[in-house]
Design a protein around this motif. Sequence first.
Motif, PDB file in Angstrom:
ATOM      1  N   MET A   1       4.094  12.562  -4.066  1.00 31.49           N
ATOM      2  CA  MET A   1       3.306  12.063  -2.932  1.00 31.49           C
ATOM      3  C   MET A   1       3.870  10.717  -2.489  1.00 31.49           C
ATOM      4  N   SER A   2       4.130  10.587  -1.200  1.00 35.28           N
ATOM      5  CA  SER A   2       4.715   9.368  -0.668  1.00 35.28           C
ATOM      6  C   SER A   2       3.716   8.219  -0.715  1.00 35.28           C
ATOM      7  N   GLU A   3       4.229   7.034  -0.965  1.00 36.48           N
ATOM      8  CA  GLU A   3       3.399   5.839  -0.922  1.00 36.48           C
ATOM      9  C   GLU A   3       3.026   5.502   0.515  1.00 36.48           C
ATOM     10  N   THR A   4       1.952   4.749   0.670  1.00 35.56           N
ATOM     11  CA  THR A   4       1.560   4.247   1.988  1.00 35.56           C
ATOM     12  C   THR A   4       2.435   3.062   2.361  1.00 35.56           C
ATOM     13  N   ARG A   5       2.890   3.039   3.586  1.00 36.26           N
ATOM     14  CA  ARG A   5       3.639   1.879   4.078  1.00 36.26           C
ATOM     15  C   ARG A   5       2.669   0.706   4.228  1.00 36.26           C
ATOM     16  N   ARG A   6       3.074  -0.439   3.693  1.00 41.21           N
ATOM     17  CA  ARG A   6       2.226  -1.626   3.769  1.00 41.21           C
ATOM     18  C   ARG A   6       3.072  -2.817   4.234  1.00 41.21           C
ATOM     19  N   LEU A   7       2.711  -3.348   5.371  1.00 38.90           N
ATOM     20  CA  LEU A   7       3.407  -4.475   5.972  1.00 38.90           C
ATOM     21  C   LEU A   7       2.479  -5.680   5.983  1.00 38.90           C
ATOM     22  N   MET A   8       2.955  -6.806   5.437  1.00 40.66           N
ATOM     23  CA  MET A   8       2.197  -8.059   5.499  1.00 40.66           C
ATOM     24  C   MET A   8       2.947  -9.031   6.400  1.00 40.66           C
ATOM     25  N   CYS A   9       2.205  -9.671   7.318  1.00 40.31           N
ATOM     26  CA  CYS A   9       2.782 -10.638   8.243  1.00 40.31           C
ATOM     27  C   CYS A   9       2.059 -11.965   8.043  1.00 40.31           C
ATOM     28  N   ILE A  10       2.795 -12.997   7.672  1.00 36.03           N
ATOM     29  CA  ILE A  10       2.199 -14.288   7.342  1.00 36.03           C
ATOM     30  C   ILE A  10       2.389 -15.228   8.525  1.00 36.03           C
ATOM     31  N   HIS A  11       1.278 -15.779   9.015  1.00 37.94           N
ATOM     32  CA  HIS A  11       1.297 -16.623  10.208  1.00 37.94           C
ATOM     33  C   HIS A  11       0.544 -17.924   9.979  1.00 37.94           C
ATOM     34  N   ALA A  12       0.802 -18.864  10.873  1.00 40.14           N
ATOM     35  CA  ALA A  12       0.226 -20.197  10.733  1.00 40.14           C
ATOM     36  C   ALA A  12      -1.165 -20.303  11.355  1.00 40.14           C
ATOM     37  N   HIS A  13      -1.317 -19.798  12.585  1.00 44.27           N
ATOM     38  CA  HIS A  13      -2.546 -19.981  13.354  1.00 44.27           C
ATOM     39  C   HIS A  13      -2.970 -18.658  13.992  1.00 44.27           C
ATOM     40  N   PRO A  14      -4.270 -18.521  14.304  1.00 45.39           N
ATOM     41  CA  PRO A  14      -4.661 -17.376  15.119  1.00 45.39           C
ATOM     42  C   PRO A  14      -3.980 -17.479  16.485  1.00 45.39           C
ATOM     43  N   ASP A  15      -3.440 -16.422  16.951  1.00 47.05           N
ATOM     44  CA  ASP A  15      -2.653 -16.158  18.158  1.00 47.05           C
ATOM     45  C   ASP A  15      -1.172 -16.054  17.838  1.00 47.05           C
ATOM     46  N   ASP A  16      -0.687 -16.653  16.724  1.00 43.77           N
ATOM     47  CA  ASP A  16       0.724 -16.503  16.368  1.00 43.77           C
ATOM     48  C   ASP A  16       1.089 -15.041  16.155  1.00 43.77           C
TER      49      ASP A  16
END
Length: 297
Positions: A1-16
């Motif tokens: 069974m394939s793993e779920t793709r998981r992407l994390m995006c780290i940002h400084a402020h809301p709207d970035d």
Amino acid sequence: MSETRRLMCIHAHPDDESSKGAATMAKYAQEGRVRVVTCTGGERGSILNASFDRSILQSTPLPEVRRKEMAQAAAALGIEQVFLGFVDSGLPEGYPDAELPEGCFALAPDAAVIPALVAQIREFKPQVVTTYDENGGYPHPDHQRVHDASMKAIAAAATDQWPELGEPWQVSKVYYDVSFSFARIAKVNDRMLELGLKSPFAEWMERAANRPRPPHEATARIHVSEFFDKRDAALRAHASQIDPDGWFFAAPRDIEAEVWPYEDFYLAQTRVGERTEGLEADLFERVPGLDPAPNVG
């Protein structure tokens, strides 16, 4: 069974998150899970949209307004989002020589920032993380701190440090967002001129011609034109910051989709090797345990 793709995006402020790789987030949210980690609440931000209804601030403080805007943007993109809870540093006049405010994110010690990010990484278990380059994408103290803290936390998350924060997790690939590029603006500008249209980027092109280019060229180019509408909805959600008649909406979307239907990333760190030629079309290329990407443009 394939793993779920998981992407994390780290940002400084809301709207970035909405101005940097948002269409890519919307794409991967349909193929797996995407989590944005927002390090600050944007407390020291200004009202950047001249048409914003400032009467709202009489009953709702700006930090609360920005949290509500962030929730609307996350819903538009179909992503998860968390605030780390650090305080916006602002952009003092004269930075980097100007003094930063006490207690701000840019001055927060590693002992506070790194474990907070490690906890997110170990809980979410992303195979891929996006963040800013060494300059922060542009020289803002919070963006530069995001770069430094992201890279330290990614390394620490894979060790046995802070066992109370969860099991170690090794991120497979780390990318810098490099979507805002001279090449992209030039392509749109040139196509508009070819069509006999007045380009809103002519002055910017003149100024940018003599500026040094960013240090990182794209190694991955993700085809996301079908998600431009979600990106635009997320941008509009940040009504206190984004002018709906401003820079971000200056390019006709049909022309943008024709000449530059992509968002660009630079592979900064990999545990799974690099492409031997050409650009990656999927941020999850070569990550073990995943099915081939659907709908790669």
